[in-house]
Design an enzyme around this catalytic site. Structure first.
Site, short mmCIF file in Angstrom:
data_model
loop_
_atom_site.label_atom_id
_atom_site.label_comp_id
_atom_site.label_asym_id
_atom_site.label_seq_id
_atom_site.Cartn_x
_atom_site.Cartn_y
_atom_site.Cartn_z
N SER A 181 0.76 -1.40 0.05
CA SER A 181 -0.16 0.16 -0.05
C SER A 181 0.87 1.17 -0.19
CB SER A 181 -0.78 -0.06 1.23
OG SER A 181 -0.06 0.32 2.27
N LYS A 239 0.47 4.77 6.84
CA LYS A 239 0.12 5.43 5.60
C LYS A 239 0.61 6.91 5.64
CE LYS A 239 -3.21 2.18 4.65
NZ LYS A 239 -2.50 1.06 3.54
#
Lengths: 168, 118
Positions: A50, A94
């Site tokens: 990701s 993230k």
């Protein structure tokens, strides 16, 4: 008989004292290590697609500090360690792409068409997104997350050695 | 949280182990970090766990408009016992389970209300 037991114990007194002192040094060290690891700075193994190309697919070890989020010093563009809102036992890495009050417009599905969604980030929340839009489950799926879920800010990568340094 | 907790303030004992082992259940009074203000802790009751469907009145003072909600994975529904004066999941939605920081055990002050919270 009694004097023999007493003299036996006396012999071991010096050793016992030394052993106790050494154990207490180790115990103090472990406490210091725990406090540092939990509240100041720690190393984390992160893996997954990701955050490509910033973080590698096969896994990196990064140093993350746990002070900034307590002082509110998390800003736009920071790579943060966050507790997943979908699974309380999982940590995810993230990037912060929006702070409270910001209006964000994003593509609902980057593979299909141009449908845009516009969102205002509520008070006390942040918007997190993986750098790899095609393989990341993030705020585009579960919405803005409460700021308190942030547990650390990534400082630099320490492994693999050819990628040592800050994350850019 | 009237009438469970007093308006003028109570001292309660809260334990911080249950939430780490996933032992928070329906009806528990929990200490939770507010999703609107990271510096504030609030005390509410758990009225729904992940996967539950809840129906509630959007505004208990006005009419009967009902709202139905399914609690997503990893989230819980918190609500104050005093529906008319509580800002809770009816306003900011289900909260992530990780925001729970403790479970209330018993009240220790004032002495005439000493004991468990019922």
């Amino acid at each position: 008989m009694r004097t023999r037991v007493l003299s036996f114990l006396n012999q071991w007194r010096g050793t016992a004292k030394e052993a106790f002192e050494n154990v207490s040094i180790v115990a103090k060290f472990l406490c210091l290590l725990h406090v540092t690891d939990r509240y100041i700075i720690s190393s984390t193994h992160v893996q997954g697609p990701s955050m490509l190309p910033t973080l590698n697919l096969t896994g990196d070890v990064i140093l993350a500090e746990h002070l900034s989020h307590r002082f509110g010093k998390i800003g736009l563009g920071d790579v943060v360690l966050v507790r997943s809102p979908r699974d309380p036992n999982r940590m995810v890495t993230k990037r912060v792409l929006g702070l409270e009050g910001d209006r964000l417009t994003f593509s609902a599905d980057p593979l299909v068409g141009d449908s845009s969604v516009s969102v205002v980030i509520p008070k006390g929340h942040v918007w997190i997104q993986g750098d790899n839009l095609y393989a990341s489950t993030d705020s585009r799926h579960f919405g803005p997350i409460p700021y308190s879920l942030i547990e650390g800010k990534a400082l630099l990568r320490v492994w693999p050695p050819e990628y040592f340094g800050s994350l850019r | 949280m009237l009438p469970t907790l007093n308006l003028t303030g109570d001292v309660i004992l809260a334990e911080h182990l249950s939430h780490r082992f996933g032992k928070i259940g329906l009806g528990d009074v929990v200490l939770v970090r507010s999703p609107r203000d990271p510096k504030r802790m609030v005390t509410k009751r758990i009225l729904g766990l992940e996967g539950d469907r809840l129906t509630f009145s959007a505004d208990p003072l006005v009419g009967d408009s009902s709202v139905s909600v399914v609690i997503p994975k990893g989230h819980v529904w918190i609500q104050g016992d005093n529906l008319y004066a509580s800002t809770d999941s009816r306003h900011f939605g289900p909260i992530p389970y990780s925001l729970i920081e403790g479970k209330a055990l018993l009240r220790v002050w004032p002495p005439e209300y000493f004991g468990s919270l019922r």
